[in-house]
Write an enzyme that holds these catalytic residues in place. Structure first.
Site, PDB file in Angstrom:
ATOM      1  N   GLY A   1     -59.167  25.108  15.891  1.00 23.91           N
ATOM      2  CA  GLY A   1     -57.897  24.487  16.222  1.00 23.91           C
ATOM      3  C   GLY A   1     -57.934  22.976  16.176  1.00 23.91           C
TER       4      GLY A   1
ATOM      5  N   ARG B   1     -63.285  19.037  15.660  1.00 24.16           N
ATOM      6  CA  ARG B   1     -64.245  20.131  15.526  1.00 24.16           C
ATOM      7  C   ARG B   1     -64.395  20.534  14.062  1.00 24.16           C
ATOM      8  NH1 ARG B   1     -62.041  25.004  18.086  1.00 24.16           N
ATOM      9  NH2 ARG B   1     -61.722  23.485  19.750  1.00 24.16           N
TER      10      ARG B   1
ATOM     11  N   ARG C   1     -50.802  15.206   8.488  1.00 20.13           N
ATOM     12  CA  ARG C   1     -50.517  15.447   9.905  1.00 20.13           C
ATOM     13  C   ARG C   1     -51.785  15.503  10.763  1.00 20.13           C
ATOM     14  NH1 ARG C   1     -45.354  17.688  11.329  1.00 20.13           N
ATOM     15  NH2 ARG C   1     -43.933  17.644   9.539  1.00 20.13           N
TER      16      ARG C   1
ATOM     17  N   ARG D   1     -61.310  32.941  12.591  1.00 16.84           N
ATOM     18  CA  ARG D   1     -60.965  31.975  13.639  1.00 16.84           C
ATOM     19  C   ARG D   1     -62.225  31.585  14.403  1.00 16.84           C
ATOM     20  NH1 ARG D   1     -58.482  29.276  17.474  1.00 16.84           N
ATOM     21  NH2 ARG D   1     -58.458  30.016  19.631  1.00 16.84           N
TER      22      ARG D   1
ATOM     23  N   GLY E   1     -62.568  29.549  17.478  1.00 12.53           N
ATOM     24  CA  GLY E   1     -61.813  28.846  18.506  1.00 12.53           C
ATOM     25  C   GLY E   1     -62.421  28.947  19.891  1.00 12.53           C
TER      26      GLY E   1
ATOM     27  N   MET F   1     -54.945  31.689  22.253  1.00  9.26           N
ATOM     28  CA  MET F   1     -53.534  31.512  21.918  1.00  9.26           C
ATOM     29  C   MET F   1     -53.205  31.782  20.455  1.00  9.26           C
ATOM     30  SD  MET F   1     -52.668  28.078  24.177  1.00  9.26           S
ATOM     31  CE  MET F   1     -50.900  28.265  23.948  1.00  9.26           C
ATOM     32  N   GLU F   2     -54.142  32.331  19.689  1.00  4.67           N
ATOM     33  CA  GLU F   2     -53.920  32.490  18.252  1.00  4.67           C
ATOM     34  C   GLU F   2     -54.333  33.824  17.646  1.00  4.67           C
ATOM     35  OE1 GLU F   2     -54.204  28.274  19.408  1.00  4.67           O
ATOM     36  OE2 GLU F   2     -55.707  29.858  19.530  1.00  4.67           O
TER      37      GLU F   2
ATOM     38  N   ASP G   1     -64.011  28.143  29.497  1.00  2.00           N
ATOM     39  CA  ASP G   1     -63.668  28.190  30.922  1.00  2.00           C
ATOM     40  C   ASP G   1     -63.540  29.644  31.351  1.00  2.00           C
ATOM     41  OD1 ASP G   1     -60.664  29.018  30.880  1.00  2.00           O
ATOM     42  OD2 ASP G   1     -60.742  27.332  29.506  1.00  2.00           O
TER      43      ASP G   1
END
Length: 236
Positions: A20, A24, A43, A87, A89, A181-182, A205
């Site tokens: 994300g 990274r 962007r 992913r 993440g 979230m993805e 976390d």
């Protein structure tokens, strides 16, 4: 080119890792890829292509959440004809047994509620990871001695929620290991385009214990995650 990505045809490999965070993505490319070149800066969503053990692979930033993720994933799959998305993440553990800094490999995913993580109804069919990628990731993580867990994960549309951690009670009762979230968007859009997908997440976390890693260590924290994703994504 697209409105969100300046890369041209052929600038992406068939396999793309999806962190994300642009910092990274840049760290992953500079640390693990041979001769990495930046193919997108638009962007600030940095994208890179290089070689890993002689095989082409790309890394593309997706931003946070379903809306941002779907823009980049859709364009990779539709415009750039990418065939494998992995992913790479972060996630929050939903059980005290899943430790900080370990990896969670998503075997299946569901929203925190009936309406969450559904990609706004665009891709309603339930979808999961590619079986081959999943099996390879679990086996390779064991071979590398990486602390990992494989199972159900949750997908949330909101980071800050008025109900706090109480909103996860339903998915925790079903045995969900972690929340991001993805991942729901990843599995559904990959299925829509007939592509392979896998979500491998680093625990930064713990929702139950309140523990969290410091942001300053997060780049080094992704060493095992990146190595595993590259091994899985570039293996024949």
């Amino acid at each position: 080119m697209t409105p969100h990505n300046e890369a041209g045809k052929g600038d992406y490999a068939e396999t793309v890792l999806l962190p994300g965070d642009p910092e990274r993505a840049e760290w992953m490319a500079e640390t693990f890829l041979e001769a990495p070149r930046c193919v997108n800066r638009r962007r600030g969503a940095l994208g890179f292509t290089g070689l890993f053990r002689g095989r082409p692979v790309s890394i593309q930033t997706t931003g946070i959440g379903v809306s941002s993720f779907l823009i980049y994933a859709h364009e990779l799959l539709d415009f750039h004809r990418v065939r494998t998305l992995i992913r790479t993440g972060t996630c929050g553990a939903l059980t005290a047994e899943v430790g900080l800094r370990s990896l969670v490999i998503s075997q299946s995913v569901r929203g925190e509620s009936a309406g969450s993580g559904q990609v706004y109804g665009l891709y309603d069919a339930a979808a999961g990871p590619d079986p081959g990628l999943l099996a390879r990731a679990v086996a390779r993580a064991g071979e590398l001695g990486i602390e990992h867990y494989a199972g159900l994960t949750a997908c949330s549309d909101l980071f800050y929620h008025p109900e706090g951690r109480a909103r996860f009670a339903e998915v925790q009762a079903e045995g969900a290991l972690a929340v991001d979230m993805e991942t729901s968007a990843l599995y559904r859009i990959a299925a829509h385009f007939g592509a392979r997908a896998l979500s491998i997440l680093n625990v930064v976390d713990n929702v139950v214990t309140g523990e969290q890693t410091d942001y300053s260590e997060r780049q080094a924290l992704f060493t095992d995650l990146t190595r595993l994703a590259l091994d899985v994504g570039t293996e024949s």
